[in-house]
Structures are given as C-alpha cells and as structure tokens.
Motif scaffolding. Structure first.
Motif, mmCIF file in Angstrom:
data_model
loop_
_atom_site.group_PDB
_atom_site.id
_atom_site.type_symbol
_atom_site.label_atom_id
_atom_site.label_comp_id
_atom_site.label_asym_id
_atom_site.label_seq_id
_atom_site.Cartn_x
_atom_site.Cartn_y
_atom_site.Cartn_z
ATOM 1 N N HIS A 75 23.433 -54.235 26.395
ATOM 2 C CA HIS A 75 24.435 -53.598 27.243
ATOM 3 C C HIS A 75 25.738 -53.576 26.444
ATOM 4 N N VAL A 76 26.332 -52.393 26.327
ATOM 5 C CA VAL A 76 27.511 -52.230 25.477
ATOM 6 C C VAL A 76 28.695 -51.782 26.326
ATOM 7 N N VAL A 77 29.830 -52.473 26.155
ATOM 8 C CA VAL A 77 31.066 -52.126 26.863
ATOM 9 C C VAL A 77 32.174 -51.941 25.831
ATOM 10 N N ALA A 78 32.869 -50.814 25.912
ATOM 11 C CA ALA A 78 33.968 -50.536 24.988
ATOM 12 C C ALA A 78 35.301 -50.803 25.670
ATOM 13 N N PHE A 79 36.220 -51.424 24.936
ATOM 14 C CA PHE A 79 37.546 -51.768 25.447
ATOM 15 C C PHE A 79 38.628 -51.057 24.634
ATOM 16 N N VAL A 80 39.596 -50.505 25.358
ATOM 17 C CA VAL A 80 40.764 -49.887 24.732
ATOM 18 C C VAL A 80 41.989 -50.327 25.520
ATOM 19 N N ASP A 81 43.020 -50.768 24.817
ATOM 20 C CA ASP A 81 44.269 -51.198 25.464
ATOM 21 C C ASP A 81 44.029 -52.276 26.518
ATOM 22 N N GLY A 82 43.094 -53.170 26.230
ATOM 23 C CA GLY A 82 42.901 -54.320 27.097
ATOM 24 C C GLY A 82 42.005 -54.108 28.301
ATOM 25 N N ARG A 83 41.375 -52.941 28.401
ATOM 26 C CA ARG A 83 40.523 -52.719 29.581
ATOM 27 C C ARG A 83 39.247 -51.969 29.190
ATOM 28 N N PRO A 84 38.163 -52.167 29.946
ATOM 29 C CA PRO A 84 36.913 -51.466 29.652
ATOM 30 C C PRO A 84 37.026 -49.983 29.997
ATOM 31 N N VAL A 85 36.566 -49.121 29.096
ATOM 32 C CA VAL A 85 36.702 -47.678 29.304
ATOM 33 C C VAL A 85 35.371 -46.924 29.246
ATOM 34 N N GLU A 86 34.383 -47.470 28.550
ATOM 35 C CA GLU A 86 33.084 -46.808 28.419
ATOM 36 C C GLU A 86 32.004 -47.878 28.346
ATOM 37 N N GLN A 87 30.768 -47.515 28.752
ATOM 38 C CA GLN A 87 29.664 -48.459 28.604
ATOM 39 C C GLN A 87 28.334 -47.725 28.628
#
Length: 282
Positions: A75-87
């Motif tokens: 399971h992959v979660v992407a973070f940008v600017d301190g918050r999750p944005v994509e998964q």
C-alpha cells in the motif's frame, strides 16, 4: 529509508515539505511487495532527489498501518507539504507508476517556488526573493510565484519593484477575479493614493468635523491600508457601507473584502469584521 512511529513525523511529514515523500507499506512475507519495492527504489535513484522513498514494515509498525487504514499490502501513500495527497494498493506497472510519481514531482519552477515559501516561513526573506526570481526566470507566466514576490516586496517597502512585477502578471490574473491579485491591487492603490493625500491627522480631523464626508473617510481608509493599519481602516470602510452603499459603486464593501484577504494572517480580526459587515448588509 525505513521509518517507525517514532520517526514518521521527521521522515515523512517534515520531509515532504521539501520534496514529495512516497511511503511504501510492506512486509517481508508479502510477495507483491518484493516486486514493487525494488521498482520504487530504482525510480527514486533515477529521479535523483526530486522525491524520497520511505518504507514502513507493517509487522513492526501496526499502529502506523492502522492509522492509514492499510488493509492490504503493498500500500503506497504519497505526501506533499505535510499531508497525504495520493495513494494506491497493489503493484502498478512501471508506466503507471511513473505517471503516479510525475503527478507528485514539481517542475523546476515549482521547486524554486516551494523553496521560496520555506525560506520565507523561516524568516529568510532575501533567500525567498532569490528563489522566487529564479522560479520566474524559469517560467515567466507563473503568476502564483509572482504574486508571492509582489507581496514580499510590499512587505519590505520596495513599492516600485512591486509595481513593476505587477505589470508582468498575465491577463488571466489581472482581468479575472483572482482574490490575491485584488487584495494586492488594493494595497498598491492605497499606497499610490497615500502619496497624494493630506497627512493622516488632517484626514482624521476632516472626518471628525464632518462624519458624512465619505471622500475624506475613504481617503483616510486608504492611508491606513497603506500603513497596514487594517482594523481602523475597516472601521471607516464599514461606516461608508452603513451611510451609502452606492458611494463609488459600493467601494466600501468591495475594499473591505480586499482588506480581509490582506489581513488573512489575522484570522480573528477578519472573522470579527466579516461578521460586522454581514450584520450591516442584512
């Protein structure tokens, strides 16, 4: 890099404010994880620091996995600017994985803009200005970065430089309903008006002797906006709204809305004066 609950804040949340972070939730017994993991590592190396890979062993970090509602791995979660944005869950083909990463990775101008905002927030104003100018050299049509530069120049009392930058904004910003542009234009207009206005104490005396003198009251509001004295400016603008909504095509209300954007860093003040304006209009 591997992370745990104890280091997740530093490794992921804080790090993602500098570059996107992709978190791979995996386990040693997971077959598909053995395919996805090396592919992510190869792409991280290929992108040479434009994004970071952080791995979470779900067997050793069940609390983290539960927090992100990981029910199946990988399971992959992407973070940008301190918050999750994509998964996503499962293994994507390399072509789709590249598309996923490309959506996260900023272009060079965006990277300079991000660096500018971080420098600004850390009080490094000259560094922030350099990064914004670099962003605009890469993409002259990057209005969001130019608006940040105008705001920075105004805060540093470099008004002529700010005016020059404002002339370079694209028509889509200057002729539309861009909230930030309208707020900064109000501030520039107030500064322009203030250069030709009588001293503030003279304007205050004019308003005191004739409270119905809306021209003097609006001039005083502009002088106060130029000094960033937003609350007393709002007092005079609201009085204009109360006395004559039609004055200069409802300029009192319209200018109040722009001042709300200028004073966004004072949320309590903005909330109070929005409430007062709403009560007056109703």
């Amino acid at each position: 890099m591997n992370t745990t609950l104890a280091t997740f804040e530093k490794d992921v949340i804080e790090a993602s404010k500098h570059a996107p972070v992709v978190v791979d939730f995996w386990a040693p017994w997971c077959g598909p994880c053995k395919s996805l993991g090396p592919l992510l590592e190869r792409l991280e190396h290929e992108y040479a620091g434009r994004w970071r890979l952080v791995k979470v062993n779900v067997d050793e970090n069940q609390q983290l996995a539960a927090h992100f509602q990981v029910r199946s791995i990988p399971h992959v979660v992407a973070f940008v600017d301190g918050r999750p944005v994509e998964q996503f869950t499962g293994v994507l083909p390399e072509s789709q994985l590249r598309v996923f990463i490309e959506r996260l990775v900023p272009n060079p101008a965006q990277a300079e803009h991000r660096a500018a905002l971080l420098a600004r927030d850390e009080g490094q104003r000259d560094v922030a200005r350099d990064h914004l100018q670099a962003a605009l050299a890469l993409d002259p049509g990057y209005d969001e970065a130019r608006l940040d530069l105008i705001e920075l120049l105004l805060d540093d009392d470099l008004v002529d430089d700010a005016r020059r930058e404002a002339t370079l904004l694209s028509p889509k910003t200057t002729q539309g309903i861009d909230v930030r542009y309208n707020a900064l234009k109000t501030r520039l207009d107030a500064l322009d008006a203030a250069t030709d206005l009588p001293p503030t104490d003279a304007l205050e005396a004019a308003v005191a002797s004739d409270p119905g003198n809306l021209e003097a009251r609006f001039d005083l509001a502009n002088a106060l906006i130029a000094r960033r004295a937003y609350e007393p400016a709002l007092e005079h603008l609201l009085e204009i709204v109360k006395r004559d909504r039609s004055f200069r095509d409802d300029v009192g209300r319209k200018t109040m809305l722009s001042v709300f954007d200028l004073a966004a860093h004072q949320p309590e003040l903005v909330s109070e004066w929005r409430r007062r304006l709403s009560a007056t209009l109703h």
